[in-house]
Design an enzyme around this catalytic site. Structure first.
Site, PDB file in Angstrom:
ATOM      1  N   GLU A  72       0.822  -1.236   0.000  1.00 31.64           N
ATOM      2  CA  GLU A  72       0.000   0.000   0.000  1.00 31.64           C
ATOM      3  C   GLU A  72       0.845   1.270   0.000  1.00 31.64           C
ATOM      4  O   GLU A  72       0.647   2.157   0.837  1.00 31.64           O
ATOM      5  CB  GLU A  72      -0.966  -0.007   1.203  1.00 31.64           C
ATOM      6  N   GLU A 127      -5.623  -8.476  -0.291  1.00 30.30           N
ATOM      7  CA  GLU A 127      -6.312  -8.125   0.965  1.00 30.30           C
ATOM      8  C   GLU A 127      -7.781  -7.908   0.635  1.00 30.30           C
ATOM      9  O   GLU A 127      -8.106  -6.988  -0.119  1.00 30.30           O
ATOM     10  CB  GLU A 127      -5.741  -6.861   1.606  1.00 30.30           C
TER      11      GLU A 127
HETATM   12  O1  AHR Z   1      -5.031  -5.964   6.975  1.00 32.87           O
HETATM   13  C1  AHR Z   1      -4.931  -4.833   7.781  1.00 32.87           C
HETATM   14  C2  AHR Z   1      -4.242  -3.680   7.085  1.00 32.87           C
HETATM   15  O2  AHR Z   1      -5.055  -3.203   6.051  1.00 32.87           O
HETATM   16  C3  AHR Z   1      -2.942  -3.990   6.400  1.00 32.87           C
HETATM   17  O3  AHR Z   1      -1.855  -3.909   7.244  1.00 32.87           O
HETATM   18  C4  AHR Z   1      -2.847  -2.914   5.364  1.00 32.87           C
HETATM   19  O4  AHR Z   1      -2.120  -3.325   4.237  1.00 32.87           O
HETATM   20  C5  AHR Z   1      -4.287  -2.567   5.052  1.00 32.87           C
HETATM   21  O5  AHR Z   1      -4.498  -1.212   5.102  1.00 32.87           O
END
Ligand code: AHR
Length: 497
Positions: free
Chosen positions: A172, A291
């Site tokens: 990210e 994610e």
């Molecule tokens: O999964 C939780 C968080 O969400 C992770 O660390 C990040 O990559 C995202 O913002």
């Protein structure tokens, strides 16, 4: 309500890459410490890993687990987590404002993943660090021996290389919350140079470049277009991240968020193909949705936590039955795009926005979202088939033309099985499904699994598993058609063979 479907073994979307059923363990909250690892727990094995947790992960058949972050990785010195435990430093983790003890690091996690039957998807730090730390980590993990870092691994007790194939180029990096946040050009340049060096150490690597953190980012989707211009030939995947929540308690809209996910995936495919055209490239970029989940229940509790604790209860969403329905719908969406989405990670696996929960020193249990994930991972392997669906639709506050029926079919030719995953999104009515299975004429029902509950807000606890599937669904095969009455707001897995 009545919906029809046609499923034919010729309507192939793609062979499914099993890695779309991946997951994620970050050094965050109680995911690692008191999640997968709790020495002293009555169920801990000789390395301190909780056997009850390992059993549940094995049940899920998780093919790949992303590690060690997430936001955490952008401040991580991987060297802190290898070698004698008593010499490992305690560090402030600026991402989650906790204290990291480094008692678990690369080698221990690789051991854990082996026990779980999973591959590791390793992320490198492109926040505070860069090319040098990344190429050293690849050498430490994957080089046979005879060099400084590979020999250090041997000294640490690992004679054989870990052979980690899949690596994330940071995390990210478009987000201002990220340690070492970068512009698209800054990230693109760093990512391509890091990728080059990593592949020079081990040409067999597969690399994932960072896409946007979510579709609400002001730089989305220009971030993808710009970064891909740098990384297109060096990377093999681009990442997608997205979380949803029912913040305004509007379940009709909430259950349709998978349509937003679908739109997100289509946008990224278009952006990748635009860069492909611009570069006159022959290569197709694949998507790693590394994610995805529901995340909102714990937001307020997290604001009240004291900083610098060790393994505090962070991001501990307690999932409701309706969350499980959306998770099922998100899995269907991933399957629908399995020609381009070749990896995906439910974020995360244990305690932190997770299907598996543990109590420190105590029990472990399955959250509601465990079940659609389990069913998709176990029965959703083989070839994804494009169903021709005709379903009545509804409008909600946020979406128009939401089909009540959300469905996909998966054919497993070797096992000679067909699985239809189907959600009835209606909050009031059951739905009569008639599915023409013309090319599976001799198939009969194996079972019809249903996840249903009258209370959309029902949750599971250590003491009581209120939301669990049964296999008393009413699907039958008649005249070459599967006929089933899908209960209102239900997740269905109709297995035939
Ligand atoms: O999964 C939780 C968080 O969400 C992770 O660390 C990040 O990559 C995202 O913002």
């Amino acid at each position: 309500l009545r919906a029809t479907m046609i499923v034919d073994k010729a309507f192939i979307i793609s062979t499914i890459d099993a890695r779309i059923y991946g997951s994620f363990v970050e050094h965050l909250g109680r995911a690692v410490y008191n999640g997968i690892y709790e020495p002293g727990h009555p169920l801990a094995d000789e390395q301190g890993f909780r056997k009850d947790v390992l059993e549940m992960v094995k049940e899920l058949q998780v093919p790949i687990v992303r590690y060690p972050g997430g936001n955490f990785v952008s401040g991580y010195n991987w060297e802190d987590g290898v070698g004698p435990r008593e010499q490992r430093p305690r560090r402030l983790d600026l991402a989650w404002r906790t204290t990291e003890t480094n008692q678990i690091g690369t080698n221990e996690f690789v051991d854990w993943a082996k026990k779980a039957g999973s591959e590791v998807m390793m992320a490198v730090n492109l926040g505070t660090r860069g090319i040098d730390a990344a190429r050293n980590l690849v050498e430490y993990c994957n080089h046979q021996g005879g060099s400084y870092w590979s020999d250090l691994r041997k000294q640490h007790g690992y004679a054989e290389p870990h052979r980690i194939k899949t690596w994330c180029l940071g995390n990210e990096m478009d987000g201002p919350w990220q340690i070492g946040h970068k512009t698209a050009d800054e990230y693109g340049r760093l990512a391509v140079e890091t990728a080059k060096a990593m592949k020079w150490v081990d040409p067999g690597l597969e690399l994932v470049a960072c896409g946007s953190s979510n579709t609400a980012m002001p730089t989305f989707p220009q971030w993808e277009a710009t970064t891909l211009e740098h990384t297109y030939e060096a990377a093999d995947f681009i990442s997608l991240h997205q979380y949803y929540g029912n913040r305004s308690n509007d379940t009709a809209s909430y259950l349709a968020y998978s349509m937003d996910m679908d739109h997100f995936i289509r946008t990224i495919i278009s952006t990748c193909d635009y860069v492909k055209a611009k570069k006159r490239s022959k290569k197709t970029m694949f998507l790693s949705f590394d994610e995805w989940n529901v995340w909102f229940h714990s937001n307020d509790a997290d604001k009240r936590l004291e900083p610098w604790a060790i393994a505090p209860p962070q991001l501990e969403d307690i999932y409701t039955f309706e969350d499980a329905l959306l998770v099922g719908s998100m899995l269907i969406t991933l399957l629908r795009h399995s020609d381009r989405v070749r990896m995906a990670c439910m974020a995360q696996l244990v305690n932190v926005i997770a299907p598996i929960m543990t109590a420190n020193g105590g029990a472990s249990w399955k959250q509601t979202i465990f079940y659609p994930y389990l069913h998709a991972s176990v029965y959703g392997r083989g070839v994804a088939l494009q169903p021709v669906v005709s379903s009545p639709k509804y409008d909600s506050k946020e979406f128009t033309d939401v089909p009540y029926l959300d469905s996909i079919a998966v054919h497993h030719p070797e096992k000679d099985e067909l699985t239809v995953f189907a959600i009835n999104r209606s909050l009031e009515k059951s739905l009569t499904l008639e599915c023409d299975i013309r090319s599976f004429a001799d198939y009969a029902i194996i079972e019809h699994i249903v996840l249903e509950h009258d209370d959309l807000k029902a949750v599971n606890t250590a003491e009581h598993e209120a939301v669990r599937p049964h296999n008393n669904g009413n699907a039958i095969v008649q005249d070459g058609r599967v006929k089933a009455e899908l209960s209102k707001h239900s997740w269905n897995v109709i297995r035939l063979g």
